[in-house]
Design a protein around this motif. Structure first.
Motif, short mmCIF file in Angstrom:
data_model
loop_
_atom_site.label_atom_id
_atom_site.label_comp_id
_atom_site.label_asym_id
_atom_site.label_seq_id
_atom_site.Cartn_x
_atom_site.Cartn_y
_atom_site.Cartn_z
N ASN A 50 2.53 96.02 47.58
CA ASN A 50 2.66 97.18 46.70
C ASN A 50 2.11 96.85 45.31
N ALA A 51 1.98 97.86 44.49
CA ALA A 51 1.39 97.70 43.16
C ALA A 51 2.33 96.99 42.18
N TRP A 52 3.64 96.95 42.46
CA TRP A 52 4.60 96.36 41.55
C TRP A 52 4.80 94.87 41.78
N ALA A 53 4.12 94.31 42.76
CA ALA A 53 4.22 92.88 43.10
C ALA A 53 5.66 92.48 43.39
N SER A 54 6.34 93.30 44.18
CA SER A 54 7.70 92.96 44.59
C SER A 54 7.80 92.79 46.11
N LYS A 55 6.73 93.15 46.82
CA LYS A 55 6.69 93.00 48.27
C LYS A 55 5.34 92.39 48.66
N PHE A 56 5.40 91.45 49.60
CA PHE A 56 4.20 90.74 50.02
C PHE A 56 4.19 90.61 51.54
N ASP A 57 3.02 90.77 52.13
CA ASP A 57 2.86 90.60 53.57
C ASP A 57 2.44 89.18 53.88
N VAL A 58 2.93 88.66 55.00
CA VAL A 58 2.55 87.34 55.49
C VAL A 58 1.78 87.54 56.79
N PHE A 59 0.53 87.11 56.79
CA PHE A 59 -0.32 87.23 57.96
C PHE A 59 -0.54 85.84 58.56
N ILE A 60 -0.44 85.76 59.88
CA ILE A 60 -0.78 84.54 60.59
C ILE A 60 -1.88 84.91 61.57
N TRP A 72 16.68 93.35 43.58
CA TRP A 72 17.13 93.53 42.20
C TRP A 72 18.19 92.52 41.79
N MET A 73 18.70 91.73 42.74
CA MET A 73 19.70 90.72 42.42
C MET A 73 19.08 89.35 42.16
N GLY A 74 17.76 89.31 42.07
CA GLY A 74 17.07 88.06 41.81
C GLY A 74 16.93 87.18 43.04
N GLN A 75 17.16 87.75 44.21
CA GLN A 75 17.03 87.01 45.45
C GLN A 75 15.70 87.36 46.11
N ILE A 76 15.28 86.48 46.99
CA ILE A 76 14.03 86.69 47.70
C ILE A 76 14.35 86.72 49.20
N ILE A 77 13.98 87.81 49.84
CA ILE A 77 14.21 87.96 51.28
C ILE A 77 12.90 87.65 51.99
N ILE A 78 12.95 86.72 52.92
CA ILE A 78 11.76 86.34 53.68
C ILE A 78 12.02 86.67 55.14
N ARG A 79 11.19 87.54 55.69
CA ARG A 79 11.23 87.85 57.12
C ARG A 79 9.98 87.27 57.73
N LEU A 80 10.15 86.47 58.80
CA LEU A 80 9.00 85.77 59.35
C LEU A 80 9.15 85.59 60.85
N SER A 81 8.07 85.82 61.55
CA SER A 81 8.02 85.63 62.99
C SER A 81 7.00 84.53 63.28
N VAL A 82 7.48 83.36 63.68
CA VAL A 82 6.62 82.25 64.03
C VAL A 82 6.97 81.83 65.45
N ASP A 83 6.09 82.11 66.39
CA ASP A 83 6.30 81.72 67.80
C ASP A 83 7.64 82.19 68.35
N GLY A 84 7.99 83.41 68.09
CA GLY A 84 9.26 83.93 68.61
C GLY A 84 9.68 85.17 67.85
N GLU A 140 5.19 77.19 58.19
CA GLU A 140 4.87 78.54 57.70
C GLU A 140 5.99 79.06 56.80
N LEU A 141 7.23 78.74 57.13
CA LEU A 141 8.36 79.14 56.29
C LEU A 141 8.39 78.34 55.00
N VAL A 142 8.13 77.06 55.08
CA VAL A 142 8.08 76.21 53.87
C VAL A 142 7.00 76.73 52.93
N THR A 143 5.84 77.07 53.47
CA THR A 143 4.73 77.58 52.65
C THR A 143 5.10 78.92 52.02
#
Length: 162
Positions: A50-60, A72-84, A140-143
């Protein structure tokens, strides 16, 4: 297991016990939030959603496999699908005098501890990443975590400068 993450001119490098980096992440340009790396013989690319730089896509390998969202609570949510199936993680900033980051799964179990250390010789941060117990944490998660931390630190620096 532990990793050392070093800032380099065009991004960051992740080291295991060996002297050579296991991952080299590079940004497209100096002010870009788009970057890529080769991780386990696969192309990982992260770019803004998005334009506000608050959401990012991860492509593999050019397939959308997850995202990074700043809440808004200063946390970062990471959703990732790696081999499963897709897994959800929460990256939190902790401490004032002993600043560090923790990565938790959906049950609140700590998977990683990421400790920044300012390197005065090259004016950059280095990060010591410690994986708790015998957890299996994909590179991939570490990165993705380090990418998110770099954005978080940039946002903090920008907010402090204004």
């Amino acid at each position: 297991m532990s990793y050392l993450i070093k800032s380099v001119e065009s991004g960051f490098e992740i080291y295991s016990e060996a002297e050579n980096p296991v991952v080299t992440f590079t940004y497209d340009s100096w002010f870009s939030s788009i970057g890529q790396a080769e991780v386990n013989q696969r192309k990982l690319k992260i770019k803004s959603k998005n334009a506000w730089a608050s959401k990012f896509d991860v492509f593999i390998d050019d397939v959308d496999q997850g995202d990074i969202v700043f809440n808004w609570m200063g946390q970062i949510i990471i959703r990732l699908s790696v081999d499963g199936p897709e897994k959800v993680y929460l990256l939190k900033s902790r401490g004032v005098w002993n600043h560090h980051f923790i990565l938790e799964d959906t049950e609140g179990i700590t998977l990683m501890l990421i400790i920044p250390k300012y390197n005065w010789s090259n004016l950059n941060y280095e990060y010591q990443l410690k994986i708790e117990g015998n957890q299996a944490v994909p590179l991939e998660l570490v990165t993705s975590c380090q990418y998110a931390i770099n954005l978080y630190m940039t946002m903090l620096t920008t907010a402090a400068a204004t």
